[in-house]
Design a protein around this motif. Sequence first.
Motif, PDB file in Angstrom:
ATOM      1  N   HIS A   1       0.826  -1.209   0.000  1.00 60.45           N
ATOM      2  CA  HIS A   1       0.000   0.000   0.000  1.00 60.45           C
ATOM      3  C   HIS A   1       0.863   1.263   0.000  1.00 60.45           C
ATOM      4  O   HIS A   1       1.997   1.261   0.448  1.00 60.45           O
ATOM      5  N   PRO A   2       0.291   2.359  -0.506  1.00 59.94           N
ATOM      6  CA  PRO A   2       1.019   3.638  -0.482  1.00 59.94           C
ATOM      7  C   PRO A   2       1.061   4.207   0.941  1.00 59.94           C
ATOM      8  O   PRO A   2       0.548   3.591   1.883  1.00 59.94           O
ATOM      9  N   ASP A   3       1.632   5.383   1.075  1.00 57.78           N
ATOM     10  CA  ASP A   3       1.680   6.065   2.373  1.00 57.78           C
ATOM     11  C   ASP A   3       0.282   6.159   2.972  1.00 57.78           C
ATOM     12  O   ASP A   3      -0.692   6.429   2.269  1.00 57.78           O
ATOM     13  N   VAL A   4       0.217   5.938   4.287  1.00 63.15           N
ATOM     14  CA  VAL A   4      -1.027   6.112   5.023  1.00 63.15           C
ATOM     15  C   VAL A   4      -0.827   7.307   5.948  1.00 63.15           C
ATOM     16  O   VAL A   4       0.064   7.301   6.797  1.00 63.15           O
ATOM     17  N   LEU A   5      -1.628   8.340   5.750  1.00 65.96           N
ATOM     18  CA  LEU A   5      -1.552   9.533   6.580  1.00 65.96           C
ATOM     19  C   LEU A   5      -2.703   9.483   7.573  1.00 65.96           C
ATOM     20  O   LEU A   5      -3.867   9.518   7.185  1.00 65.96           O
ATOM     21  N   VAL A   6      -2.357   9.355   8.838  1.00 65.69           N
ATOM     22  CA  VAL A   6      -3.356   9.215   9.889  1.00 65.69           C
ATOM     23  C   VAL A   6      -3.401  10.482  10.722  1.00 65.69           C
ATOM     24  O   VAL A   6      -2.388  10.893  11.287  1.00 65.69           O
ATOM     25  N   PHE A   7      -4.573  11.083  10.778  1.00 64.08           N
ATOM     26  CA  PHE A   7      -4.822  12.209  11.656  1.00 64.08           C
ATOM     27  C   PHE A   7      -5.577  11.641  12.853  1.00 64.08           C
ATOM     28  O   PHE A   7      -6.782  11.425  12.790  1.00 64.08           O
TER      29      PHE A   7
ATOM     30  N   LEU B   1      -0.069   2.296  15.812  1.00 62.17           N
ATOM     31  CA  LEU B   1       0.097   3.068  14.581  1.00 62.17           C
ATOM     32  C   LEU B   1       1.547   3.065  14.115  1.00 62.17           C
ATOM     33  O   LEU B   1       1.822   2.945  12.916  1.00 62.17           O
ATOM     34  N   ASN B   2       2.464   3.155  15.051  1.00 62.62           N
ATOM     35  CA  ASN B   2       3.892   3.138  14.703  1.00 62.62           C
ATOM     36  C   ASN B   2       4.344   1.793  14.146  1.00 62.62           C
ATOM     37  O   ASN B   2       5.399   1.710  13.521  1.00 62.62           O
ATOM     38  N   SER B   3       3.553   0.754  14.356  1.00 63.54           N
ATOM     39  CA  SER B   3       3.920  -0.577  13.855  1.00 63.54           C
ATOM     40  C   SER B   3       3.472  -0.821  12.419  1.00 63.54           C
ATOM     41  O   SER B   3       3.855  -1.813  11.801  1.00 63.54           O
ATOM     42  N   ILE B   4       2.673   0.080  11.866  1.00 59.33           N
ATOM     43  CA  ILE B   4       2.142  -0.107  10.511  1.00 59.33           C
ATOM     44  C   ILE B   4       3.127   0.432   9.483  1.00 59.33           C
ATOM     45  O   ILE B   4       3.616   1.554   9.582  1.00 59.33           O
ATOM     46  N   ASN B   5       3.389  -0.378   8.481  1.00 57.29           N
ATOM     47  CA  ASN B   5       4.291  -0.039   7.389  1.00 57.29           C
ATOM     48  C   ASN B   5       3.810   1.211   6.642  1.00 57.29           C
ATOM     49  O   ASN B   5       2.643   1.319   6.293  1.00 57.29           O
ATOM     50  N   LYS B   6       4.703   2.142   6.408  1.00 59.27           N
ATOM     51  CA  LYS B   6       4.457   3.369   5.629  1.00 59.27           C
ATOM     52  C   LYS B   6       3.331   4.232   6.194  1.00 59.27           C
ATOM     53  O   LYS B   6       2.656   4.919   5.458  1.00 59.27           O
ATOM     54  N   LEU B   7       3.119   4.188   7.504  1.00 62.51           N
ATOM     55  CA  LEU B   7       2.107   5.019   8.136  1.00 62.51           C
ATOM     56  C   LEU B   7       2.773   6.236   8.759  1.00 62.51           C
ATOM     57  O   LEU B   7       3.816   6.121   9.406  1.00 62.51           O
ATOM     58  N   HIS B   8       2.171   7.388   8.566  1.00 59.14           N
ATOM     59  CA  HIS B   8       2.683   8.643   9.099  1.00 59.14           C
ATOM     60  C   HIS B   8       1.589   9.281   9.950  1.00 59.14           C
ATOM     61  O   HIS B   8       0.508   9.585   9.433  1.00 59.14           O
ATOM     62  N   ILE B   9       1.863   9.463  11.224  1.00 59.23           N
ATOM     63  CA  ILE B   9       0.902  10.112  12.108  1.00 59.23           C
ATOM     64  C   ILE B   9       1.028  11.612  11.924  1.00 59.23           C
ATOM     65  O   ILE B   9       2.128  12.163  11.994  1.00 59.23           O
ATOM     66  N   ARG B  10      -0.073  12.246  11.656  1.00 60.70           N
ATOM     67  CA  ARG B  10      -0.113  13.694  11.493  1.00 60.70           C
ATOM     68  C   ARG B  10      -0.916  14.288  12.636  1.00 60.70           C
ATOM     69  O   ARG B  10      -1.839  13.662  13.152  1.00 60.70           O
ATOM     70  N   GLN B  11      -0.592  15.489  12.997  1.00 60.77           N
ATOM     71  CA  GLN B  11      -1.291  16.190  14.067  1.00 60.77           C
ATOM     72  C   GLN B  11      -2.696  16.559  13.620  1.00 60.77           C
ATOM     73  O   GLN B  11      -2.872  17.191  12.582  1.00 60.77           O
TER      74      GLN B  11
END
Length: 103
Positions: A31-37, A49-59
């Motif tokens: 999968h592509p980047d996952v941007l999680v707010f 969330l930190n364990s998911i591949n290519k996931l970026h936590i956003r504020q």
Amino acid sequence: MQNGIFITFDDQYTHYAMTCLRSLEENFPSHPDVLVFYDGSDPKTISFLNSINKLHIRQYQANFLNLEDIDLGPVGSKKVFFRYILWTNQFDQYDAMVHLDVD
């Protein structure tokens, strides 16, 4: 071409978000980047969330959009309208974004 997946949730929907993200990892490992707010601060959720591949936590910041005078109608929550952030310039580096509603 750079694509992304947009997800937003709070502590009330953590269970659904985890299920959604586990399914994504299992069924679409490339999968592509996952941007999680994520609007919350639960350490277990952040660790997951930190364990998911290519996931970026956003504020999560409600002030990204001007929702002060919006009529919430039957929705009753300003958080539902946060997905409209997708039409701002914050995602200009992506050619396409997919919004996944975790529930």
